[in-house]
Design a protein around this motif. Sequence first.
Motif, PDB file in Angstrom:
ATOM      1  N   GLU A  68       0.950  -1.118  -0.135  1.00 50.65           N
ATOM      2  CA  GLU A  68       0.117  -0.065   0.016  1.00 50.65           C
ATOM      3  C   GLU A  68       0.835   1.281  -0.085  1.00 50.65           C
ATOM      4  OE1 GLU A  68      -3.207   2.017  -0.377  1.00 50.65           O
ATOM      5  OE2 GLU A  68      -3.320   0.086  -0.129  1.00 50.65           O
ATOM      6  N   GLY A  69       0.907   2.038  -1.178  1.00 57.35           N
ATOM      7  CA  GLY A  69       1.664   3.162  -1.351  1.00 57.35           C
ATOM      8  C   GLY A  69       3.201   3.198  -1.584  1.00 57.35           C
ATOM      9  N   TYR A  70       3.543   1.966  -1.771  1.00 55.83           N
ATOM     10  CA  TYR A  70       5.158   1.705  -1.987  1.00 55.83           C
ATOM     11  C   TYR A  70       5.126   0.365  -2.543  1.00 55.83           C
ATOM     12  CZ  TYR A  70       5.810  -0.658   2.137  1.00 55.83           C
ATOM     13  OH  TYR A  70       5.638  -1.669   3.422  1.00 55.83           O
ATOM     14  N   GLY A  71       6.581   0.049  -3.375  1.00 57.65           N
ATOM     15  CA  GLY A  71       6.771  -1.350  -3.702  1.00 57.65           C
ATOM     16  C   GLY A  71       8.079  -1.799  -2.831  1.00 57.65           C
ATOM     17  N   GLU A  72       8.321  -2.704  -2.632  1.00 55.50           N
ATOM     18  CA  GLU A  72       9.528  -3.529  -1.641  1.00 55.50           C
ATOM     19  C   GLU A  72      10.363  -4.317  -2.907  1.00 55.50           C
ATOM     20  OE1 GLU A  72      10.845  -5.755   2.380  1.00 55.50           O
ATOM     21  OE2 GLU A  72       8.449  -5.200   1.844  1.00 55.50           O
ATOM     22  N   LYS A 108      11.167   0.522  -1.810  1.00 59.72           N
ATOM     23  CA  LYS A 108      11.836   0.428  -0.263  1.00 59.72           C
ATOM     24  C   LYS A 108      12.444  -0.918  -0.330  1.00 59.72           C
ATOM     25  CE  LYS A 108       8.680   3.699   2.197  1.00 59.72           C
ATOM     26  NZ  LYS A 108       8.330   3.736   3.501  1.00 59.72           N
ATOM     27  N   LEU A 109      13.452  -1.072   0.624  1.00 62.82           N
ATOM     28  CA  LEU A 109      14.045  -2.208   0.874  1.00 62.82           C
ATOM     29  C   LEU A 109      14.424  -2.398   2.111  1.00 62.82           C
ATOM     30  CD1 LEU A 109      17.443  -2.220   0.534  1.00 62.82           C
ATOM     31  CD2 LEU A 109      16.803  -1.294  -1.871  1.00 62.82           C
ATOM     32  N   GLU A 110      14.787  -3.666   2.579  1.00 64.15           N
ATOM     33  CA  GLU A 110      15.500  -3.993   3.762  1.00 64.15           C
ATOM     34  C   GLU A 110      16.641  -4.879   3.390  1.00 64.15           C
ATOM     35  OE1 GLU A 110      16.933  -6.903   6.648  1.00 64.15           O
ATOM     36  OE2 GLU A 110      15.418  -7.210   5.001  1.00 64.15           O
ATOM     37  N   THR A 111      17.883  -4.656   3.845  1.00 65.02           N
ATOM     38  CA  THR A 111      18.672  -5.709   3.499  1.00 65.02           C
ATOM     39  C   THR A 111      19.999  -5.699   4.822  1.00 65.02           C
ATOM     40  OG1 THR A 111      20.590  -6.313   1.907  1.00 65.02           O
ATOM     41  CG2 THR A 111      20.462  -3.764   2.680  1.00 65.02           C
ATOM     42  N   GLY A 112      20.570  -6.616   4.874  1.00 68.76           N
ATOM     43  CA  GLY A 112      21.494  -6.800   6.122  1.00 68.76           C
ATOM     44  C   GLY A 112      22.506  -5.838   6.128  1.00 68.76           C
ATOM     45  N   ASP A 113      22.973  -5.510   7.252  1.00 66.28           N
ATOM     46  CA  ASP A 113      24.161  -4.767   7.639  1.00 66.28           C
ATOM     47  C   ASP A 113      25.577  -5.368   6.979  1.00 66.28           C
ATOM     48  OD1 ASP A 113      24.305  -6.391   9.520  1.00 66.28           O
ATOM     49  OD2 ASP A 113      24.436  -4.971  10.941  1.00 66.28           O
ATOM     50  N   ALA A 114      25.513  -6.607   6.797  1.00 67.80           N
ATOM     51  CA  ALA A 114      26.653  -7.558   6.684  1.00 67.80           C
ATOM     52  C   ALA A 114      26.874  -7.507   4.998  1.00 67.80           C
ATOM     53  CB  ALA A 114      26.816  -8.689   7.181  1.00 67.80           C
ATOM     54  N   LEU A 115      25.732  -7.008   4.261  1.00 66.03           N
ATOM     55  CA  LEU A 115      25.795  -7.447   2.759  1.00 66.03           C
ATOM     56  C   LEU A 115      26.466  -6.086   2.042  1.00 66.03           C
ATOM     57  CD1 LEU A 115      22.442  -9.029   2.799  1.00 66.03           C
ATOM     58  CD2 LEU A 115      24.562 -10.227   2.774  1.00 66.03           C
ATOM     59  N   VAL A 116      27.567  -5.974   2.222  1.00 63.85           N
ATOM     60  CA  VAL A 116      28.235  -4.697   1.495  1.00 63.85           C
ATOM     61  C   VAL A 116      28.091  -4.444   0.276  1.00 63.85           C
ATOM     62  CG1 VAL A 116      30.491  -3.669   1.391  1.00 63.85           C
ATOM     63  CG2 VAL A 116      30.182  -4.928   3.679  1.00 63.85           C
ATOM     64  N   ALA A 117      28.201  -5.635  -0.705  1.00 62.45           N
ATOM     65  CA  ALA A 117      28.067  -5.426  -1.998  1.00 62.45           C
ATOM     66  C   ALA A 117      26.638  -5.171  -2.419  1.00 62.45           C
ATOM     67  CB  ALA A 117      28.118  -6.867  -2.800  1.00 62.45           C
ATOM     68  N   ALA A 118      25.462  -5.439  -1.590  1.00 60.03           N
ATOM     69  CA  ALA A 118      24.212  -5.243  -1.843  1.00 60.03           C
ATOM     70  C   ALA A 118      23.945  -3.683  -1.414  1.00 60.03           C
ATOM     71  CB  ALA A 118      23.269  -6.000  -0.915  1.00 60.03           C
ATOM     72  N   LEU A 119      24.610  -3.138  -0.631  1.00 60.35           N
ATOM     73  CA  LEU A 119      24.652  -1.825  -0.033  1.00 60.35           C
ATOM     74  C   LEU A 119      25.205  -1.061  -1.078  1.00 60.35           C
ATOM     75  CD1 LEU A 119      25.410  -1.934   3.521  1.00 60.35           C
ATOM     76  CD2 LEU A 119      23.319  -1.486   2.582  1.00 60.35           C
ATOM     77  N   LYS A 120      26.287  -1.332  -1.724  1.00 60.89           N
ATOM     78  CA  LYS A 120      26.902  -0.476  -2.807  1.00 60.89           C
ATOM     79  C   LYS A 120      25.942  -0.438  -3.811  1.00 60.89           C
ATOM     80  CE  LYS A 120      31.751  -1.194  -1.354  1.00 60.89           C
ATOM     81  NZ  LYS A 120      32.719  -1.962  -1.724  1.00 60.89           N
ATOM     82  N   LEU A 121      25.481  -1.701  -4.428  1.00 58.18           N
ATOM     83  CA  LEU A 121      24.406  -1.527  -5.541  1.00 58.18           C
ATOM     84  C   LEU A 121      23.443  -0.439  -5.274  1.00 58.18           C
ATOM     85  CD1 LEU A 121      23.152  -3.087  -7.984  1.00 58.18           C
ATOM     86  CD2 LEU A 121      21.944  -4.535  -6.256  1.00 58.18           C
ATOM     87  N   TYR A 122      22.723  -0.720  -4.259  1.00 55.56           N
ATOM     88  CA  TYR A 122      21.630   0.378  -4.062  1.00 55.56           C
ATOM     89  C   TYR A 122      21.958   1.885  -4.061  1.00 55.56           C
ATOM     90  CZ  TYR A 122      19.062  -3.913  -3.048  1.00 55.56           C
ATOM     91  OH  TYR A 122      18.419  -5.480  -3.251  1.00 55.56           O
ATOM     92  N   VAL A 123      23.065   2.024  -3.266  1.00 56.56           N
ATOM     93  CA  VAL A 123      23.572   3.525  -3.452  1.00 56.56           C
ATOM     94  C   VAL A 123      23.974   3.770  -4.960  1.00 56.56           C
ATOM     95  CG1 VAL A 123      25.584   4.994  -2.752  1.00 56.56           C
ATOM     96  CG2 VAL A 123      24.407   3.290  -0.983  1.00 56.56           C
ATOM     97  N   THR A 138      11.571  -4.001  14.387  1.00 57.57           N
ATOM     98  CA  THR A 138      12.512  -4.259  15.574  1.00 57.57           C
ATOM     99  C   THR A 138      13.703  -5.037  15.062  1.00 57.57           C
ATOM    100  OG1 THR A 138      11.463  -6.677  15.470  1.00 57.57           O
ATOM    101  CG2 THR A 138      10.598  -4.973  16.897  1.00 57.57           C
ATOM    102  N   ALA A 139      13.986  -4.998  13.764  1.00 56.48           N
ATOM    103  CA  ALA A 139      15.235  -5.492  13.168  1.00 56.48           C
ATOM    104  C   ALA A 139      16.555  -4.589  13.664  1.00 56.48           C
ATOM    105  CB  ALA A 139      15.291  -5.574  11.726  1.00 56.48           C
ATOM    106  N   THR A 140      17.336  -5.279  14.181  1.00 54.55           N
ATOM    107  CA  THR A 140      18.707  -4.607  14.511  1.00 54.55           C
ATOM    108  C   THR A 140      19.844  -4.704  13.637  1.00 54.55           C
ATOM    109  OG1 THR A 140      19.365  -6.352  15.964  1.00 54.55           O
ATOM    110  CG2 THR A 140      17.959  -4.890  17.161  1.00 54.55           C
ATOM    111  N   ARG A 141      19.747  -5.532  12.775  1.00 50.21           N
ATOM    112  CA  ARG A 141      21.068  -5.929  11.840  1.00 50.21           C
ATOM    113  C   ARG A 141      20.637  -5.311  10.311  1.00 50.21           C
ATOM    114  NH1 ARG A 141      24.691 -10.164  12.325  1.00 50.21           N
ATOM    115  NH2 ARG A 141      25.529  -9.114  10.826  1.00 50.21           N
ATOM    116  N   SER A 142      19.593  -4.656  10.239  1.00 52.43           N
ATOM    117  CA  SER A 142      18.909  -4.313   8.749  1.00 52.43           C
ATOM    118  C   SER A 142      19.323  -3.025   8.569  1.00 52.43           C
ATOM    119  CB  SER A 142      17.538  -4.594   8.855  1.00 52.43           C
ATOM    120  OG  SER A 142      17.000  -5.783   9.075  1.00 52.43           O
ATOM    121  N   VAL A 143      19.441  -2.539   7.260  1.00 48.37           N
ATOM    122  CA  VAL A 143      19.588  -1.302   6.774  1.00 48.37           C
ATOM    123  C   VAL A 143      18.263  -0.962   5.922  1.00 48.37           C
ATOM    124  CG1 VAL A 143      20.918   0.234   5.280  1.00 48.37           C
ATOM    125  CG2 VAL A 143      22.247  -1.418   6.762  1.00 48.37           C
TER     126      VAL A 143
END
Length: 149
Positions: A68-72, A108-123, A138-143
């Motif tokens: 509702e209102g966005y895609g994930e 929008k997306l949720e990815t893990g803080d340890a997934l460096v290549a994924a974070l670089k892709l999105y940026v 409540t996720a603590t390891r998510s970006v």
Amino acid sequence: MIIVERNDPHHPGAKALLEQSHALMRSLFPPEENFFLDFDALVAPDIHFFTALEDDEIVGTGALKTCEGYGEIKSMFVAEEARGKGVADAILRQIEDQAREENLPVLKLETGDALVAALKLYVRNGYKTCEAFGPYMTATRSVFMEKTL
């Protein structure tokens, strides 16, 4: 040449990649921090599941979940031997195109803080960090990231 198309997550090639992705997530994060969708969830009516093919072999997966209102963005994964070839960028472009076709204003997306290549892709593709959303509060390891379309 990389071809991205809609596919069934139960296809043997797609299923094998998704199983690799799930195994990686389980090795990096505790169970309560794993938010991947199972095979049956990826065929729900609100999901558009895509695979990337190179020489008729499935080398990547990705999905768009319509909310509702966005895609994930969900289930982004590229086979190790295909990394660095633009596969993830091609899948992401297809997901963004599908989201625009669905008239979704933001991805929008949720990815893990340890997934460096994924974070670089999105940026690299214009995604910016944002607040937690949906079932991840409540996720603590998510970006969390988003991109206005």
